[in-house]
Write a protein that holds these residues in place. Structure first.
Motif, mmCIF file in Angstrom:
data_model
loop_
_atom_site.group_PDB
_atom_site.id
_atom_site.type_symbol
_atom_site.label_atom_id
_atom_site.label_comp_id
_atom_site.label_asym_id
_atom_site.label_seq_id
_atom_site.Cartn_x
_atom_site.Cartn_y
_atom_site.Cartn_z
ATOM 1 N N PHE A 293 0.819 -1.213 0.000
ATOM 2 C CA PHE A 293 0.000 0.000 0.000
ATOM 3 C C PHE A 293 0.855 1.266 0.000
ATOM 4 N N ALA A 294 2.162 1.129 0.198
ATOM 5 C CA ALA A 294 3.088 2.258 0.110
ATOM 6 C C ALA A 294 4.402 1.750 -0.459
ATOM 7 N N VAL A 295 5.039 2.569 -1.321
ATOM 8 C CA VAL A 295 6.312 2.165 -1.932
ATOM 9 C C VAL A 295 7.367 2.002 -0.865
ATOM 10 N N VAL A 296 7.451 2.938 0.069
ATOM 11 C CA VAL A 296 8.325 2.841 1.237
ATOM 12 C C VAL A 296 7.456 3.036 2.478
ATOM 13 N N ALA A 297 7.941 2.553 3.611
ATOM 14 C CA ALA A 297 7.180 2.707 4.850
ATOM 15 C C ALA A 297 6.884 4.178 5.110
ATOM 16 N N THR A 298 5.629 4.495 5.308
ATOM 17 C CA THR A 298 5.191 5.879 5.481
ATOM 18 C C THR A 298 4.413 5.998 6.785
ATOM 19 N N ALA A 299 4.790 6.986 7.584
ATOM 20 C CA ALA A 299 4.189 7.140 8.908
ATOM 21 C C ALA A 299 2.719 7.512 8.812
ATOM 22 N N GLU A 300 1.908 6.827 9.615
ATOM 23 C CA GLU A 300 0.504 7.199 9.777
ATOM 24 C C GLU A 300 0.274 8.017 11.046
ATOM 25 N N GLY A 301 1.263 8.024 11.923
ATOM 26 C CA GLY A 301 1.124 8.771 13.171
ATOM 27 C C GLY A 301 1.233 7.881 14.395
ATOM 28 N N CYS A 302 1.262 8.523 15.568
ATOM 29 C CA CYS A 302 1.404 7.822 16.845
ATOM 30 C C CYS A 302 0.297 8.270 17.803
ATOM 31 N N HIS A 303 0.026 7.441 18.792
ATOM 32 C CA HIS A 303 -0.914 7.809 19.853
ATOM 33 C C HIS A 303 -0.617 6.994 21.099
ATOM 34 N N ASN A 304 -1.120 7.487 22.234
ATOM 35 C CA ASN A 304 -1.017 6.778 23.503
ATOM 36 C C ASN A 304 -2.348 6.136 23.840
ATOM 37 N N ALA A 305 -2.297 4.861 24.188
ATOM 38 C CA ALA A 305 -3.482 4.137 24.646
ATOM 39 C C ALA A 305 -3.369 3.987 26.157
ATOM 40 N N THR A 306 -4.263 4.608 26.904
ATOM 41 C CA THR A 306 -4.160 4.643 28.361
ATOM 42 C C THR A 306 -5.390 4.015 29.006
ATOM 43 N N GLY A 307 -5.238 3.656 30.288
ATOM 44 C CA GLY A 307 -6.360 3.087 31.021
ATOM 45 C C GLY A 307 -5.911 2.329 32.245
ATOM 46 N N GLY A 308 -6.836 1.574 32.822
ATOM 47 C CA GLY A 308 -6.569 0.854 34.056
ATOM 48 C C GLY A 308 -6.091 -0.568 33.817
ATOM 49 N N VAL A 309 -5.410 -1.117 34.824
ATOM 50 C CA VAL A 309 -4.939 -2.509 34.806
ATOM 51 C C VAL A 309 -5.221 -3.119 36.177
ATOM 52 N N ALA A 310 -5.448 -4.425 36.196
ATOM 53 C CA ALA A 310 -5.671 -5.142 37.453
ATOM 54 C C ALA A 310 -5.355 -6.606 37.231
ATOM 55 N N GLY A 311 -4.733 -7.237 38.227
ATOM 56 C CA GLY A 311 -4.387 -8.643 38.067
ATOM 57 C C GLY A 311 -3.721 -9.205 39.294
ATOM 58 N N GLY A 312 -2.885 -10.215 39.079
ATOM 59 C CA GLY A 312 -2.232 -10.893 40.195
ATOM 60 C C GLY A 312 -0.829 -11.318 39.853
ATOM 61 N N GLN A 313 -0.107 -11.736 40.882
ATOM 62 C CA GLN A 313 1.260 -12.206 40.711
ATOM 63 C C GLN A 313 1.537 -13.343 41.696
ATOM 64 N N ILE A 314 2.495 -14.195 41.306
ATOM 65 C CA ILE A 314 2.945 -15.292 42.154
ATOM 66 C C ILE A 314 4.449 -15.412 41.971
ATOM 67 N N GLY A 315 5.160 -15.708 43.049
ATOM 68 C CA GLY A 315 6.603 -15.759 42.925
ATOM 69 C C GLY A 315 7.268 -16.399 44.123
ATOM 70 N N TYR A 316 8.597 -16.390 44.084
ATOM 71 C CA TYR A 316 9.419 -16.940 45.167
ATOM 72 C C TYR A 316 10.622 -16.038 45.377
ATOM 73 N N ARG A 317 10.964 -15.792 46.639
ATOM 74 C CA ARG A 317 12.138 -14.989 46.983
ATOM 75 C C ARG A 317 13.014 -15.727 47.985
ATOM 76 N N PHE A 318 14.311 -15.430 47.904
ATOM 77 C CA PHE A 318 15.281 -15.960 48.868
ATOM 78 C C PHE A 318 16.132 -14.813 49.371
ATOM 79 N N GLN A 319 16.230 -14.676 50.698
ATOM 80 C CA GLN A 319 17.054 -13.631 51.310
ATOM 81 C C GLN A 319 18.261 -14.260 51.971
ATOM 82 N N ASN A 320 19.476 -13.762 51.624
ATOM 83 C CA ASN A 320 20.671 -14.291 52.265
ATOM 84 C C ASN A 320 20.992 -13.514 53.544
ATOM 85 N N SER A 321 22.057 -13.918 54.229
ATOM 86 C CA SER A 321 22.391 -13.329 55.525
ATOM 87 C C SER A 321 22.871 -11.892 55.419
#
Length: 253
Positions: free
Chosen positions: A67-95
């Motif tokens: 659709f274009a001979v060379v890559a041509t910019a269409e523009g940029c935008h920021n998509a913003t909003g909320g996030v929510a979820g969970g995490q699981i992990g393991y930690r080790f603490q040394n002396s």
């Protein structure tokens, strides 16, 4: 006179005997003070928790061949909003207070944004991006000051995104990529505070580097509409709460 002398001698003898009697009393027993005890918070163990906050995804579109001979910019935008979820992990603490860990995090997201296309102007077209979810798979290294932990993290990231084009005049969706999963990398930093033997709260910032990728846009009828190369990165700020299945606070003498 004799009687007076005897009385005087008796008083003097009594005065001399009093200090001697006091000196013969037993000394007050000495009791050693109890040792000082310092509570040491231990970050070792498996943990699980939840998070929520805000995100912003920066998206830049370039229309490419055929659709274009060379890559041509269409523009940029920021998509913003909320996030929510969970995490699981393991930690080790040394002396020495260093903490090492691994973590997997998955979040629902509603990050939306759009811009007017600088390439498709007649008829006017709007480009829209949406992130529905993301995941992080990271390693951690940090240092603990008792129940305060400062850490860095880094690893792999993925986003679940959808890109669409809209006829600006009517608001009708003209084409879409469908849901697309994209892999990339992530780095972040966090500060966590242990307020009980197994509970902690914290704040975290993460930046996701998502790889550039070329997508075909098709109409609702399945006809190829355009092809774009889309660059994307994401910034996240979240609050977290974790429950740790490790040991209790340790008393150090």
């Amino acid at each position: 006179m004799k009687k007076f002398l005897l009385t005087t001698v008796g008083l003097v003898a009594l005065g001399m005997a009093a200090p001697a009697s006091a000196a013969d009393l037993a000394a007050r027993p000495y009791t050693k003070a109890p040792p000082m005890v310092a509570a040491v918070y231990d970050w070792s163990g498996f943990y699980i928790g939840g998070n929520g906050g805000w995100g912003s995804s920066h998206n830049c579109w370039d229309v490419v061949a055929p659709f274009a001979v060379v890559a041509t910019a269409e523009g940029c935008h920021n998509a913003t909003g909320g996030v929510a979820g969970g995490q699981i992990g393991y930690r080790f603490q040394n002396s020495s207070g260093w903490v090492f860990g691994v973590e997997a995090q998955g979040d629902w997201a509603d990050l939306r944004g759009s811009n007017a296309s600088q390439f498709f102007t007649v008829p006017a077209q709007t480009n829209r991006s949406k992130i529905d979810a993301f995941g992080l798979f990271t390693g951690q290294v940090g240092y603990a000051w008792n129940n305060v932990l400062l850490y860095l993290k880094g690893g792999a990231a993925l986003t679940d995104s959808r890109f669409t084009t809209i006829d600006t005049a009517t608001g009708i969706v003209t084409s879409s990529t469908g849901d697309k999963t994209r892999w990339g990398g992530t780095v972040g930093v966090g500060l966590e505070y242990g307020f009980a033997s197994n509970w902690s709260v914290g704040v975290e910032y993460d930046h996701l580097f998502v790889q550039d990728k070329t997508f075909d846009f098709t109409t609702p009828a399945g006809v190829l509409f355009q092809t774009d190369s889309i660059r994307q990165d994401v910034d996240l700020v979240t609050a977290r709460v974790n429950f740790r299945f490790g040991g209790p606070v340790i008393a150090r003498y």
